[in-house]
Write an enzyme that holds these catalytic residues in place. Structure first.
Site, mmCIF file in Angstrom:
data_model
loop_
_atom_site.group_PDB
_atom_site.id
_atom_site.type_symbol
_atom_site.label_atom_id
_atom_site.label_comp_id
_atom_site.label_asym_id
_atom_site.label_seq_id
_atom_site.Cartn_x
_atom_site.Cartn_y
_atom_site.Cartn_z
ATOM 1 N N GLU A 367 2.515 -0.704 -0.870
ATOM 2 C CA GLU A 367 3.501 -1.451 -1.660
ATOM 3 C C GLU A 367 4.836 -0.711 -1.783
ATOM 4 O OE1 GLU A 367 2.362 -3.401 -5.228
ATOM 5 O OE2 GLU A 367 0.594 -4.335 -4.359
ATOM 6 N N HIS A 644 -1.725 1.607 -10.565
ATOM 7 C CA HIS A 644 -2.895 2.073 -9.826
ATOM 8 C C HIS A 644 -3.068 3.572 -10.030
ATOM 9 C CE1 HIS A 644 -3.871 -1.366 -6.975
ATOM 10 N NE2 HIS A 644 -2.792 -1.793 -7.613
#
Length: 660
Positions: A367, A644
């Site tokens: 990402e 995350h």
């Protein structure tokens, strides 16, 4: 295979692409700012709640018409730019390979010589993280913001954590297990020619804080000259300080005596008099984030209870003449049920760490979608990693079935030279995921050579699968393609034959955000995929069951800015507790319960959704070598910057007594 150092084959196309993007960018930036102003994060909501004058609301009322007017004015230019930009993507290369230009900080070639000196084997450390560097308006839907600043800070924290010095603690008493590491480092035996004997006992390593003139760089020129003059390990070898603790069976430490002749600190009396004064225990609440206390090593406070503080100068420990350039802080933490170094049936160490592991060799990120953020991140990572592959993917309609607005978001960084690289785009993306060129990046790196001048290589694959819940079939198809592409890459890049091997394969690692966990009932198909028959998951017992120490890697976005978890230290403490994990991790979904986190704590399964994976295989490697997991870590150093948890794994490649 030729590695692409620029996105286009010639400068004319590069200039034309820059011109077209220059026409598009004002419209893109204005739209991003306009949407972002209406999607506040929980951090911003709390700040606005304390604003009695509603100053922010007034700013939105004033700026929105201005943004709209400028957006409309920029649309014709953006349309012209898009007409030029879109067809250029057919000539665009699938990635950009960047190598550190500063030769004084480059040490990749030096690392290749370490294999010959390692003798019986060598360890390699791998890291993976989803950093959520989307355009700011989209990142806000994950409750994170300020993408450009986050990119720089993420890179700074990673390279500071990986480049910090390390300390090795040897506990001579076999029954003394009271010390465990706050952040693992390489458990490498003393270097060849080092006559410092290691008594039979328990070997532990601990993370350290480092502050010096060359903090964050690969290796300063002054440091290299000092090392060369003093006979210390040269560039590429570990920067360590060894502390030996002659503990008694009751687990207490002794008085410290310093062995300045060999650079070791020995403990032989009570624990209270530490190496430089009394044991330092921070009394400041960790939730009060001070300047520099953001997970980087610029912090003046220890990560946990700092029980050892050593100042080292020119390779020796001397309390009276301390070199002010180096500050070592050994962070020690208490063992818990989740953070035990080893279970009785476990063959490797595991922990929840506040830092990225020291001597991190390879890093795979997901990402990294925003181009400007990718550049900032790359600049920071180049302080530690010499080789980086970024801007991976395709745009427009080139190479995939649907139109792609952003790249794959994959980024790879390495301390070792990259030999080959390849990228493939998943053609079956659905929904919002179809707008990104999600795929897989395959890399071949050289990590050494044998005395017979055979290259020693390793394979690393990084991927990001379909994210939408319920798209089980799509993810399984992507896993099938991933295996096929990986096999093709191995065959196309191999220059060896069984009879006359020119290359010896040391490891094959697969990592990334797979967007399914091993405990959810909705992910049964992915859990039983054939990928897990070829690759081993250190955290997994079998389909539907994780090991008891494994925890989820997906954080609850709503709690990212809570005081209890907004710093690496605090998040580490929370995740050590089962109740803490229930409050701040996303757990596997159940069809029989509400999707809300609250009200279903009794029915939670496992220790959270672990969707970020680090896998390895023993297939296709050199037959006489053995690959084992040495350490596995869940990392909290990016607390407050992404939703995350990064993961890291250290593999030991054992070659036996003699090199092949």
């Amino acid at each position: 295979m030729v590695l692409y150092t620029s996105p286009f084959p010639n400068s004319f196309l590069s200039v034309l692409h820059s011109f077209s993007w220059g026409l598009i960018f004002p419209c893109y930036w204005l739209a991003d700012r306009l949407v972002g102003s209406f999607v506040p994060t929980t951090y911003e909501k709390r700040q606005r709640a304390d604003d009695p004058c509603y100053f922010h609301a007034l700013c939105i009322i004033i700026t929105t018409p201005i943004y709209l007017a400028l957006l409309v004015a920029s649309l014709p230019f953006a349309l012209i730019g898009f007409v030029l930009w879109s067809p250029l993507q057919s000539a665009r290369r699938p990635y950009i390979y960047s190598r550190l230009k500063d030769k004084n900080h480059a040490n990749g070639a030096t690392l290749l010589t370490e294999w010959k000196a390692a003798g019986s084997g060598k360890s390699f450390c791998f890291g993976s993280a989803n950093v959520c560097l989307l355009p700011d308006s989209l990142a806000r839907f994950n409750n994170v913001f300020n993408t450009q600043a986050r990119a720089k800070e993420i890179g700074r924290r990673i390279r500071n954590g990986a480049s910090r010095p390390q300390i090795k603690i040897y506990i001579d008493s076999p029954t003394n297990t009271s010390i465990s590491a706050a952040s693992f480092s390489s458990l490498v035996s003393p270097q060849a020619g080092d006559n410092r004997a290691v008594n039979a006992g328990i070997k532990r390593t601990t993370s350290m804080e480092y502050k010096g003139d060359h903090c964050g760089s690969n290796n300063g020129e002054e440091n290299r000259e000092d090392k060369g003059a003093s006979g210390e390990p040269h560039e590429g070898e570990e920067n360590t300080c060894i502390v030996r603790i002659n503990g008694e069976e009751n687990g207490h430490m002794s008085d410290t005596e310093t062995d300045t002749g060999n650079g070791q600190a020995r403990a032989s009396g009570p624990a209270e008099p530490s190496l430089e004064g009394d044991a330092e225990i921070s009394k400041t609440p960790n939730h009060k984030q001070k300047e520099g206390d953001s997970g980087s090593l610029d912090s003046c406070s220890a990560s946990r209870e700092s029980l050892v503080k050593v100042r080292v100068g020119d390779g020796t420990v001397d309390q009276s003449t301390v070199n002010n350039k180096l500050l070592y802080k050994a962070s020690i933490m208490k063992k818990t049920s989740v953070q035990k170094k080893k279970h009785a049936d476990e063959s490797f160490d595991h922990e929840i760490s506040a830092f990225f592991p020291a001597n991190l060799d390879f890093l795979c990120l997901q990402e990294v979608f925003d181009k400007r953020a990718a550049e900032k991140l790359k600049e920071q990572l180049h302080h530690y990693f010499e080789y980086i592959v970024y801007d991976v993917g395709v745009y427009s309609c080139h190479g995939c079935c649907s139109f792609k607005f952003v790249n794959s978001g994959l980024l790879f960084a390495s301390r070792y030279p990259v030999m080959d690289a390849a990228y493939h785009c998943y053609p079956n993306g659905r929904g919002m995921d179809s707008l990104a060129s999600k795929g897989a990046l395959f890399l071949k790196v050289q990590v050494g050579s044998t005395p017979q001048d055979q290259r020693i290589v390793g394979y690393i694959s990084c991927t990001h699968l379909q994210a939408i819940a319920g798209d089980t079939t799509v993810r399984c198809e992507q896993l099938d393609m991933l295996q096929d592409w990986l096999s093709e890459f191995r065959k196309s890049t191999s220059s060896s034959s069984t009879a006359n091997p020119e290359e010896l394969v040391a490891f094959d690692v697969l990592c990334g955000d797979l967007n399914f966990d091993n405990c959810s009932s909705d992910d049964k198909l992915e859990q039983q995929h054939s990928l897990f028959t070829h690759y081993k998951d250190p955290c997994r017992v079998g389909p539907g069951e994780d090991k008891p120490w494994a925890i989820g890697t997906l954080l609850d976005p709503e709690g990212l800015y809570d005081e209890e978890v907004c710093t690496p230290d605090n998040l580490q403490k929370v995740l050590e507790s089962e109740e803490g994990r229930k409050g701040y991790l996303v757990y596997p979904t159940s069809k029989n319960h509400s999707s809300s986190q609250k009200g279903r704590k009794a029915s939670l399964k496992g220790n959270g959704r672990r969707i970020d994976y680090m896998l390895y295989t023993e297939e296709g490697l050199y037959l006489e070598w053995k690959v084992e997991v040495e350490e596995f870590s869940f990392i909290t150093q990016l607390a407050g910057l992404t939703d995350h948890l990064p993961v890291a794994m250290r593999l030991m490649v054992s070659t036996g007594e003699d090199d092949p």
